[in-house]
Design an enzyme around this catalytic site. Sequence first.
Site, mmCIF file in Angstrom:
data_model
loop_
_atom_site.group_PDB
_atom_site.id
_atom_site.type_symbol
_atom_site.label_atom_id
_atom_site.label_comp_id
_atom_site.label_asym_id
_atom_site.label_seq_id
_atom_site.Cartn_x
_atom_site.Cartn_y
_atom_site.Cartn_z
ATOM 1 C CB SER A 239 66.055 52.985 32.439
ATOM 2 O OG SER A 239 65.164 53.030 33.780
ATOM 3 C CG ASP A 374 59.629 58.296 32.062
ATOM 4 O OD1 ASP A 374 58.882 57.244 32.809
ATOM 5 O OD2 ASP A 374 60.864 57.885 31.687
ATOM 6 C CG HIS A 405 60.703 54.314 31.794
ATOM 7 N ND1 HIS A 405 61.506 55.217 32.408
ATOM 8 C CD2 HIS A 405 61.385 53.119 31.976
ATOM 9 C CE1 HIS A 405 62.551 54.743 32.601
ATOM 10 N NE2 HIS A 405 62.569 53.535 32.424
#
Length: 442
Positions: A239, A374, A405
């Site tokens: 991320s 996502d 995610h």
Amino acid sequence: MLIVVALICILSACISSILVNDSHFMFWSAFGDFFFFTVEWIAKFFCTSVVIVVLIVAVYYSYQCFQCLQNKVTPVIYCSDHDFYKKVEKAAPILTQCYMPTFVWGYCGHIQTIIFALWGRFNCPFIKGERVILKLDDGATLSYDIFHSRAEKPKDELMFFVAPGFANNSETDYIRTFMQYVTSLGYRCAVLNHIGTIPEIPVTSSRVFSFGNTHDLHAALTDFISKYPKSKVILFGYSLGGNLVPKYLGEDRERSPNILAGFSICSLLDANRAVNGSERWPLLRYFYQYFLARTAKQIINRHRYILLSDEIIARYDLDVNAIFSAKSLVTFDELYTRRIYNFSTLDDYYNWSSAVNYLNGIKVPMVFINALDDPLLSDILHYPVREFAGCRKKVIAIELRYGGHLGFFENNYFISESITWLEKALIQLAEAIHNDSKESNK
């Protein structure tokens, strides 16, 4: 409509009660019958409606799941370097195998994302590493944790360095799960602890971590490699960390030759495009933005005696009340982050932060892993990675139809396996790239 009916019935009961001898008894009797009948009718209607809606959703969702099972979900690969991909594919069979999300909820990206945010991973182990504390030139106190091999025969030729996601560190569940998995296979791994995220480690400068500051990554990685100079290292970025890794590898700076490759996982890479691009599910995206802003504000508040001292407020012209009233991460960055990093506009800060502007400087193999469902990544954010993989040697972009995610939960009916598709894929791909490197150097 129900209120009108109720008023008519009450009025009728009152009129009827006047026309009989036992007026009070008849009124309350009629009113009581009507009240309980109405409540019972409303309850039955509500329960029936809920059951019908649940059944419709369950049937539709089950149909979708069975359709997915029949279609067999396999990763979609973008790679222009066919020779390199063939070598990687041979050593990483997971690239050609079907990904089977957890049946009940795994086919919804929002559910995978929310479950990941709440639990990280199922059956998370308790594992602790060796903590290293560094003092940086700007006065910041940085830490990272080293997790040593737990196998009888350590694989010292290759080690890993992890840059976690937003506000995460070595104590976060998904990181701990990955550390147990990696060390059980014989590898040594280090994890960057983003500044401000571990309560026991004080903040000693005017900043915490950010989307684009790679100095912390460089300092921790350089120190880690210096302890084991004979090992090659592969970088994993999740991320926010998935933006830091390619940005760091593409920046015009000196880096250790021991760096073998980089991985970017579920990272948007382009903050301005994410803010200005078209968005699906705007209400849920607002929820994610609110959650991220809330987390950032909690970190700032925990260390406010340093981060929001009178001197810092005056130096950067901060509005403390507005900062803590921010309802989205974008607003928080405008009111706080871009000022701390001395950018005149938020666009300038996001341009500096976004790894997409540094991709051309990357000289080592790169792997990008994303899920199409996502909720934090708009469709438009997948294009830069596909284009980069389509024109550069030794770059692979992997997309899964499901995964959310950082979720990628798989198998079983309701409770997924502890080790997800992502953990398995990272190790297989890392080993494949390492083997390719050894063959190339012969």
